[in-house]
Design a protein around this motif. Structure first.
Motif, PDB file in Angstrom:
ATOM      1  N   TYR A 146       0.793  -1.303   0.028  1.00  0.00           N
ATOM      2  CA  TYR A 146       0.101   0.015   0.074  1.00  0.00           C
ATOM      3  C   TYR A 146       1.020   1.232  -0.082  1.00  0.00           C
ATOM      4  O   TYR A 146       0.616   2.433  -0.768  1.00  0.00           O
ATOM      5  CB  TYR A 146      -1.003   0.030   1.246  1.00  0.00           C
ATOM      6  CG  TYR A 146      -1.664   1.173   1.312  1.00  0.00           C
ATOM      7  CD1 TYR A 146      -3.050   1.232   0.773  1.00  0.00           C
ATOM      8  CD2 TYR A 146      -1.423   2.129   2.266  1.00  0.00           C
ATOM      9  CE1 TYR A 146      -3.840   2.207   1.110  1.00  0.00           C
ATOM     10  CE2 TYR A 146      -2.171   3.276   2.494  1.00  0.00           C
ATOM     11  CZ  TYR A 146      -3.398   3.372   1.775  1.00  0.00           C
ATOM     12  OH  TYR A 146      -4.319   4.580   1.901  1.00  0.00           O
TER      13      TYR A 146
ATOM     14  N   GLU B 141      -5.427  -2.933  -4.422  1.00  0.00           N
ATOM     15  CA  GLU B 141      -5.689  -3.400  -2.802  1.00  0.00           C
ATOM     16  C   GLU B 141      -6.616  -4.649  -2.855  1.00  0.00           C
ATOM     17  O   GLU B 141      -6.715  -5.367  -2.082  1.00  0.00           O
ATOM     18  CB  GLU B 141      -5.903  -2.479  -1.627  1.00  0.00           C
ATOM     19  CG  GLU B 141      -5.013  -1.404  -1.596  1.00  0.00           C
ATOM     20  CD  GLU B 141      -3.260  -1.335  -1.418  1.00  0.00           C
ATOM     21  OE1 GLU B 141      -2.903  -2.768  -1.074  1.00  0.00           O
ATOM     22  OE2 GLU B 141      -2.827  -0.708  -2.009  1.00  0.00           O
TER      23      GLU B 141
ATOM     24  N   TYR C 128      -5.149  -0.126   7.146  1.00  0.00           N
ATOM     25  CA  TYR C 128      -5.190   0.782   6.121  1.00  0.00           C
ATOM     26  C   TYR C 128      -5.533   2.042   6.361  1.00  0.00           C
ATOM     27  O   TYR C 128      -4.763   3.188   5.744  1.00  0.00           O
ATOM     28  CB  TYR C 128      -5.960   0.201   5.075  1.00  0.00           C
ATOM     29  CG  TYR C 128      -5.322  -0.999   4.215  1.00  0.00           C
ATOM     30  CD1 TYR C 128      -4.350  -0.776   3.487  1.00  0.00           C
ATOM     31  CD2 TYR C 128      -6.365  -2.195   3.919  1.00  0.00           C
ATOM     32  CE1 TYR C 128      -3.960  -2.125   2.731  1.00  0.00           C
ATOM     33  CE2 TYR C 128      -5.792  -3.270   3.096  1.00  0.00           C
ATOM     34  CZ  TYR C 128      -4.713  -3.035   2.512  1.00  0.00           C
ATOM     35  OH  TYR C 128      -4.285  -4.086   1.697  1.00  0.00           O
TER      36      TYR C 128
END
Length: 176
Positions: free
Chosen positions: A22, A128, A62
């Motif tokens: 990420y 993702e 996240y």
């Protein structure tokens, strides 16, 4: 303390690669990504009691990484007069034909020119692999808000690609 530590270590092992990926996709350098990941897990350690159970921890991380990244970007912006743009030549390295390199460059420019919120939504889906519910948890909004924002982001991307002369299959918009 041992339970807290073992729980943190388990979450770290299960999510490190995903959080690193990420950050790598959103930072200008691997060093910046490493800083973002380190800070993300430092926050997770400090707030280990707030870590949700199971797979929810990944989504929570996240969200933390997203906030850490926003802080990182603000810090970089303070030290630069203008933001660093993506180099479209990188996209050309992966093409197999001159026509493909032009199209990849146009796609990279279209993505780069989207508002940050649109890029983030499209990235959370494409890179993702998150669904609307998971994105809602990451962004801290409702599933319906994600659906609407993603529809609008895809619409803006489709328009930018069309203006750039890139053919966009109709099913891309219908998958919203």
């Amino acid at each position: 303390m041992d339970d807290r530590r073992s729980r943190f270590e388990a979450v770290y092992r299960q999510t490190y690669e995903q959080i690193l990926g990420y950050a790598l996709r959103r930072c200008d350098s691997p060093e910046d990504a490493a800083d973002v990941v380190a800070e993300t897990f430092a926050v997770a350690w400090r707030r280990a009691d707030a870590l949700p159970p199971g797979g929810e921890a990944r989504l929570w991380l996240y969200g933390v990484a997203r906030n850490v990244l926003a802080n990182h970007r603000r810090g970089v912006a303070r030290h630069r007069l203008r933001s660093v743009e993506l180099d479209t030549d990188v996209a050309d390295l992966y093409s197999s034909s001159p026509e493909g390199s032009v199209e990849l460059g146009a796609i990279a420019r279209a993505l780069r020119d989207l508002p940050e919120a649109d890029r983030e939504l499209i990235s959370l889906v494409a890179w993702e692999g998150l669904d609307h519910g998971e994105i809602a948890k990451v962004l801290g909004c409702s599933r319906n808000a994600v659906r609407i924002r993603l529809y609008r982001a895809r619409k803006r991307l489709t328009k930018a690609l069309t203006v750039a002369g890139v053919a966009v299959p109709r099913f891309v918009m219908e998958s919203a």
